[in-house]
Design an enzyme around this catalytic site. Structure first.
Site, PDB file in Angstrom:
ATOM      1  N   ASP A 198      11.500  33.054  19.867  1.00 29.79           N
ATOM      2  CA  ASP A 198      12.822  32.481  19.609  1.00 29.79           C
ATOM      3  C   ASP A 198      13.893  33.569  19.666  1.00 29.79           C
ATOM      4  O   ASP A 198      14.180  34.199  18.662  1.00 29.79           O
ATOM      5  CB  ASP A 198      12.818  31.827  18.227  1.00 29.79           C
ATOM      6  CG  ASP A 198      14.118  31.139  17.892  1.00 29.79           C
ATOM      7  OD1 ASP A 198      14.926  30.894  18.813  1.00 29.79           O
ATOM      8  OD2 ASP A 198      14.341  30.852  16.701  1.00 29.79           O
TER       9      ASP A 198
ATOM     10  N   HIS B 128      11.571  32.128  12.900  1.00 33.59           N
ATOM     11  CA  HIS B 128      12.569  32.869  12.133  1.00 33.59           C
ATOM     12  C   HIS B 128      11.910  33.832  11.146  1.00 33.59           C
ATOM     13  O   HIS B 128      12.407  34.029  10.033  1.00 33.59           O
ATOM     14  CB  HIS B 128      13.506  31.907  11.404  1.00 33.59           C
ATOM     15  CG  HIS B 128      14.522  31.288  12.306  1.00 33.59           C
ATOM     16  ND1 HIS B 128      15.574  30.545  11.839  1.00 33.59           N
ATOM     17  CD2 HIS B 128      14.642  31.293  13.664  1.00 33.59           C
ATOM     18  CE1 HIS B 128      16.312  30.122  12.865  1.00 33.59           C
ATOM     19  NE2 HIS B 128      15.749  30.567  13.978  1.00 33.59           N
TER      20      HIS B 128
ATOM     21  N   GLU C 265      23.576  32.389  19.236  1.00 28.45           N
ATOM     22  CA  GLU C 265      23.056  31.026  19.024  1.00 28.45           C
ATOM     23  C   GLU C 265      22.617  30.837  17.585  1.00 28.45           C
ATOM     24  O   GLU C 265      22.825  29.779  16.988  1.00 28.45           O
ATOM     25  CB  GLU C 265      21.877  30.770  19.975  1.00 28.45           C
ATOM     26  CG  GLU C 265      21.377  29.320  19.987  1.00 28.45           C
ATOM     27  CD  GLU C 265      20.264  29.031  19.001  1.00 28.45           C
ATOM     28  OE1 GLU C 265      19.842  27.868  18.903  1.00 28.45           O
ATOM     29  OE2 GLU C 265      19.806  29.962  18.290  1.00 28.45           O
ATOM     30  N   GLU C 266      22.013  31.877  17.034  1.00 29.69           N
ATOM     31  CA  GLU C 266      21.471  31.771  15.678  1.00 29.69           C
ATOM     32  C   GLU C 266      22.556  31.677  14.614  1.00 29.69           C
ATOM     33  O   GLU C 266      22.276  31.323  13.471  1.00 29.69           O
ATOM     34  CB  GLU C 266      20.558  32.965  15.383  1.00 29.69           C
ATOM     35  CG  GLU C 266      19.348  33.079  16.299  1.00 29.69           C
ATOM     36  CD  GLU C 266      18.318  31.981  16.100  1.00 29.69           C
ATOM     37  OE1 GLU C 266      18.562  31.070  15.271  1.00 29.69           O
ATOM     38  OE2 GLU C 266      17.274  32.043  16.760  1.00 29.69           O
TER      39      GLU C 266
ATOM     40  N   ASP D 224      14.710  27.020  24.916  1.00 25.71           N
ATOM     41  CA  ASP D 224      14.740  27.719  23.636  1.00 25.71           C
ATOM     42  C   ASP D 224      13.386  27.547  22.960  1.00 25.71           C
ATOM     43  O   ASP D 224      13.042  26.450  22.535  1.00 25.71           O
ATOM     44  CB  ASP D 224      15.852  27.131  22.759  1.00 25.71           C
ATOM     45  CG  ASP D 224      16.110  27.939  21.503  1.00 25.71           C
ATOM     46  OD1 ASP D 224      15.342  28.881  21.235  1.00 25.71           O
ATOM     47  OD2 ASP D 224      17.081  27.630  20.794  1.00 25.71           O
TER      48      ASP D 224
ATOM     49  N   HIS E 285      19.244  31.510  24.853  1.00 27.10           N
ATOM     50  CA  HIS E 285      19.959  32.474  24.013  1.00 27.10           C
ATOM     51  C   HIS E 285      19.180  33.774  23.904  1.00 27.10           C
ATOM     52  O   HIS E 285      17.949  33.791  23.848  1.00 27.10           O
ATOM     53  CB  HIS E 285      20.320  31.888  22.649  1.00 27.10           C
ATOM     54  CG  HIS E 285      19.201  31.716  21.669  1.00 27.10           C
ATOM     55  ND1 HIS E 285      18.802  32.726  20.817  1.00 27.10           N
ATOM     56  CD2 HIS E 285      18.427  30.643  21.352  1.00 27.10           C
ATOM     57  CE1 HIS E 285      17.834  32.283  20.023  1.00 27.10           C
ATOM     58  NE2 HIS E 285      17.573  31.031  20.331  1.00 27.10           N
TER      59      HIS E 285
END
Length: 501
Positions: A279, A438, A311-312, A340, A267
């Site tokens: 990420d 994140h 994707e998130e 990922d 992604h």
């Protein structure tokens, strides 16, 4: 197509792509792809150059992220697309547009009986300020009958488990609750959860919802069952919901059998909190660099690469591709492999548990063999490897759901590294694989460069092996029809920490 408002960014992307492009005049006569030769083309320096470009896109904006639909993410998509198209006539490159509701902003707090309490905000939680009694919900809060009349006008306390976080918040709202607290069902906090996009930017699908640890939720539940009253105050403010347009990028080799395709995906987007260089800049970059180097070789089986968007927000890009693909197109895919987070700073080298021997969830025929391929490769170059849960947490989830064999690699996210893993990979036990998961710290400076290179070469090995032959794979299993899919039905296949409770 990408809108003309991003023309200036296209110029930047073209310049970067050309600077990194392979000189076709020096390719000479091509031979069948070979693992050792392809891997020798993958250099850490080139991977880091791509990472600098993506981080530059993010840091040039006030938000400093690559969230879907943002300037920096549109630049990322443009960069990937232009890098591929400037390689010459080697790939069929397409942009697949779709729209998604994005969530930005969101300040929050939780107090219990007036005391500030650790909590996490679920993405897509609506704004609101609620001060009400806390009422435990029976079972797992996945059925309407789990919510008694006592939750009307109160804050529902719900255990994680079985159904999507969003379904729990919807159930709480339907039962008359004004807010929801979901507590973990394993040790530790719930982090980076999402309720999933609402039905429209203005929709009120959910109640304000936060997540807490197992210990906190259990203590409150036991106290209330013992006769105590507990007052919860949930404040969520500043959340903004807007519909954004975005694109998947898909590229397939001109050569090879297009009725028997090996599919590699990663992604391209980040969360709102940071630039997302691990990420999932890391997986996206590895595929882009491999695609560049693959043009020096011929393939027997067509190799397809995809860079998924959104994707998130709940695997929405890969979900969109799978749900809109024809049955004939799905039947062409022999194997899907996903990458990922392949450069976590406190990493483990994980291959998805395709045979189910470690976590008990096996994939369709071919998944076990792909796990074995990666473990054998790492062993052959003197590296240890372990299995990662085959949970559907990333973009392979929609492919698993239709019965397509899957595999892939990752280096871990927010969970804590074990002592056993330290013996295998070094690092620090009791610390997250990626403490910047994140977060704003997900930058080039916090990549594990050795893991980045190890994994990029492992992916190149798989590209070479499957691009040449599928002889190590068993006969393909049946692929289901597209009609069986509905992300809003609360499928229990997806057990990811951030998507399903």
């Amino acid at each position: 197509m990408i809108t003309s408002s991003f023309a200036v960014f296209a110029i930047l992307a073209v310049s970067a792509a050309n600077a990194l492009a392979v000189n076709e005049s020096n390719l000479g006569r091509r031979h069948l792809v070979d693992s050792k030769k392809l891997r020798s083309q993958i250099k850490l320096e080139a991977l880091l150059e791509h990472a600098k470009v993506l981080q530059g896109f993010a840091f040039a904006t006030p938000e400093r992220n690559r969230l879907i639909g943002s300037v920096a993410h549109n630049q990322t998509v443009q960069y990937i697309h232009d890098t591929l198209t400037h390689l010459g006539d080697h790939y069929d490159v397409t942009l697949q547009p779709f729209s998604v509701i994005a969530h930005t902003g969101g300040n929050y707090s939780l107090t219990i009986d007036g005391a500030p309490t650790n909590a996490s905000l679920f993405e897509y939680s609506p704004n609101g300020s609620i001060t009400e009694l806390l009422v435990p919900v029976a079972n797992l809060g996945c059925e309407a009958g789990d919510y008694s009349d006592a939750v009307v006008g109160k804050v529902a306390l719900i255990s994680r488990g079985d159904c999507m976080f969003g379904e729990k918040s919807k159930m709480a709202r339907a039962a008359g609750a004004t807010g929801a607290i979901i507590h973990n069902n394993v040790e530790g906090e719930i982090s980076s959860g999402t309720l999933g996009p609402p039905s429209s930017p203005a929709a009120t699908d959910y109640v304000p919802t936060v997540g807490v640890s197992l210990a906190a939720g259990t203590a409150w539940r036991q106290a209330i069952e013992g006769g105590a009253t507990i007052t919860a105050n949930i404040v969520v403010e500043g959340s903004v919901f807007e519909e954004r347009s975005t694109n998947n990028v898909v590229a397939e080799t001109k050569g090879g059998n297009h009725s028997d395709v090996v599919f590699f995906g990663a992604h391209s987007d980040s969360v709102s909190a940071g630039p997302g260089i691990n990420d999932n800049g890391s997986g996206s970059i590895a595929l882009l660099e491999i695609a560049k180097r693959l043009i020096r070789f011929d393939v027997n089986n067509a190799v397809r690469f995809a860079w998924w968007s959104a994707e998130e927000q709940g695997l929405l890009g890969s979900e969109h591709w799978v749900t809109t693909a024809s049955q004939e197109e799905l039947e062409k895919i022999r194997l899907y492999l996903n990458f990922d987070m392949i450069a976590s700073p406190n990493y483990a080298l994980n291959a998805y548990d395709g045979d189910g021997s470690t976590f008990g969830i096996a994939g369709p025929p071919g998944s076990a063999e792909t796990e074995k391929l990666f473990h054998e490769y790492f062993a052959s170059v003197g590296l240890n490897s372990t299995a990662a849960e085959f949970s559907g947490r990333s973009d392979y989830g929609p492919f698993l759901d239709v019965g397509i064999a899957c595999g892939g690699l990752d280096t871990g996210a927010e969970k804590l590294k074990t002592e056993e893993e330290v013996q295998l990979f070094g690092g620090e036990a009791g610390v997250a694989y990626d403490v910047n998961y994140h977060g704003a710290g997900d930058t080039i400076d916090n990549l594990a460069q050795d893991a980045f290179e190890y994994n990029a070469k492992a992916i190149a090995h798989a590209v070479a092996v499957y691009g040449a032959s599928f002889k190590i794979l068993p006969p393909k299993g049946p692929v289901q029809t597209v009609a069986r899919r509905n992300i809003d039905a609360g499928r229990k296949v997806w057990k990811g920490d951030w998507l399903i409770a």
